[in-house]
Design an enzyme around this catalytic site. Structure first.
Site, PDB file in Angstrom:
ATOM      1  N   CYS A   1       1.097  -1.663  -0.291  1.00  0.00           N
ATOM      2  CA  CYS A   1       0.087   0.110   0.159  1.00  0.00           C
ATOM      3  C   CYS A   1       1.039   1.401  -0.160  1.00  0.00           C
ATOM      4  O   CYS A   1       0.725   2.408  -0.172  1.00  0.00           O
ATOM      5  CB  CYS A   1      -1.064   0.466   1.097  1.00  0.00           C
ATOM      6  SG  CYS A   1      -2.132  -1.584   1.205  1.00  0.00           S
TER       7      CYS A   1
ATOM      8  N   HIS B   1      -3.884   7.252   3.164  1.00  0.00           N
ATOM      9  CA  HIS B   1      -3.981   6.162   2.360  1.00  0.00           C
ATOM     10  C   HIS B   1      -5.569   5.400   3.228  1.00  0.00           C
ATOM     11  O   HIS B   1      -5.728   5.614   4.732  1.00  0.00           O
ATOM     12  CB  HIS B   1      -2.935   4.748   3.043  1.00  0.00           C
ATOM     13  CG  HIS B   1      -3.389   3.399   3.191  1.00  0.00           C
ATOM     14  ND1 HIS B   1      -4.083   3.166   1.742  1.00  0.00           N
ATOM     15  CD2 HIS B   1      -3.168   1.840   3.698  1.00  0.00           C
ATOM     16  CE1 HIS B   1      -3.727   1.630   1.549  1.00  0.00           C
ATOM     17  NE2 HIS B   1      -4.002   1.019   2.457  1.00  0.00           N
TER      18      HIS B   1
ATOM     19  N   ASN C   1      -9.760  -0.502  -0.058  1.00  0.00           N
ATOM     20  CA  ASN C   1      -8.615  -0.317   0.360  1.00  0.00           C
ATOM     21  C   ASN C   1      -8.553  -0.688  -1.616  1.00  0.00           C
ATOM     22  O   ASN C   1      -8.682  -2.039  -1.329  1.00  0.00           O
ATOM     23  CB  ASN C   1      -7.680  -1.447   1.388  1.00  0.00           C
ATOM     24  CG  ASN C   1      -6.429  -1.070   1.589  1.00  0.00           C
ATOM     25  OD1 ASN C   1      -6.008  -0.337   0.804  1.00  0.00           O
ATOM     26  ND2 ASN C   1      -6.379  -2.113   2.509  1.00  0.00           N
TER      27      ASN C   1
END
Ligand code: UT7
Length: 337
Positions: free
Chosen positions: A124, A264, A294
């Site tokens: 990520c 994020h 996500n």
């Protein structure tokens, strides 16, 4: 505000983001649909994560397709043709295949015949890692135009029977064009960090040299993403806060100077905890987690594009990107838009 890059004696050479673009697949998977797939509820997903729906790529739509569509939009905004791109860096943990790189497929799909191409994998955190790598090539005058993409087809590695993880992730891509621009500071600093001691918290054990694909590895579910959610959560908050502080310290600014904070997009509770500690106001935060879940390396890249498109970020504004992911890895970047 200080430009931390100045000390590297790049003779005024800076790296700006001259175009951004994103793409998400058409198919929407709602929490209500997930209720029919695993034992979960819309209420649990929203209260624990903030996610309402996510996008799922079609069977014949690969990470390189999502990346190429996002790249085309970023090129349009930058006003460049594919032939001008010198280098393509794709950040992904869901490449089309182990090799060749997804960046090579993107190079073919967008027709960037002159471009060198490679992938990086920092989960990520990948988009900030890729921005930092791309910037080095611009600042060193090696290249004039670099395409950086964060792209994921996470639906291809999610275990759709595991309610602990399948509700969290989605597919998508975000891209940026890096170039030098006179009178613009651009990407001021990027902090990158990693702690391999915590590699087991979030991983996909199967399919690499440690555990090549066998009938047993498939039967044991080793080709699915697995995560210790609670421990990941704790580490995420700590790492994102300290990375953000370090990035702002280098630029000699505090949070009040930042126009837009793009964290994020993993979990609303992580974002809340981070923004609490950073003392950001709700007006500073950009959140699109509820729409996409996500999307790992694509997460802040899509959010940056949407924040720009929404008019929240104007030329000259300072932006703080802050990320966290498997590895463990983390990063933060301060950008003068
Ligand atoms: O991209 C970076 C990496 N990823 C992350 O940043 C994710 C970090 N972690 C998280 O976001 C959170 O830990 C989760 C959202 C994954 C989980 O939230 P939590 O508050 O930590 O829940 P939990 O894991 O402690 O689970 C609580 C309960 C458990 O039931 P029991 O054992 O208490 O009976 C789970 O089995 O919730 C259950 N549960 C669910 N229930 C309904 C887990 N997933 C679900 C679900 N629906 N989808």
């Amino acid at each position: 505000m200080k430009n931390p890059r100045a000390k590297h004696n790049f003779q005024g050479r800076t790296c700006s983001i001259t175009g951004v673009g994103s793409y998400v697949p058409e198919k929407i998977l709602t929490n209500a649909e997930l209720e029919k797939m695993v034992e979960t509820t819309d209420e649990w997903i929203i209260s624990r994560t903030g996610i309402k729906e996510r996008r799922i790529a079609a069977a014949n739509e690969f990470t390189s397709d999502l990346a190429s569509k996002a790249a085309a939009r970023a090129m349009k905004m930058a006003g460049i043709t594919a032939g001008q791109i010198d280098l393509i860096i794709v950040a992904t943990l869901t490449p089309d295949m182990p090799f060749p790189s997804t960046a090579c497929f993107v190079q073919r799909k967008i027709g960037a015949a002159r471009a060198a191409a490679f992938d990086i994998e920092a989960a990520c955190s990948g988009f900030i890692y890729a921005l930092e790598i791309g910037q080095q090539f611009i600042m060193s005058r090696t290249y004039e135009t670099v395409l950086v993409v964060g792209a994921e087809k996470l639906s291809s590695i999610v275990n759709w029977k595991d309610r602990n993880t399948c509700v969290l992730f989605g597919d998508g891509a975000g891209a940026a064009i890096l170039q030098h621009r006179e009178n613009s500071h651009g990407l001021l600093t990027a902090v990158m960090g990693a702690d391999g001691n915590k590699a087991d918290l979030l991983s996909m054990p199967g399919g690499g040299s440690a555990c090549p694909a066998t009938l047993t590895s498939v039967a044991d579910g080793l080709h699915f993403l697995r995560m210790d959610g609670k421990e990941t959560f704790k580490n995420a908050v700590q790492a994102m806060v300290s990375a953000a502080h370090e990035a702002m310290r280098r630029c000699e600014i505090d949070i009040t100077k930042i126009k837009c904070v793009i964290p994020h997009q993993a979990n609303q509770r992580i974002i809340d905890a981070v923004s609490d500690r950073l003392k950001t106001t709700p007006e500073q935060l950009f959140i699109n987690l509820h729409k996409y879940g996500n999307t790992s390396a694509a997460s802040v890249a899509i959010a940056l594009d949407e924040a720009v498109a929404s008019g929240k970020i104007l030329r000259g504004d300072l932006i703080l990107l802050v990320v966290f992911g498997a590895g463990l890895t983390w990063g933060a970047a301060v950008i003068e838009w």
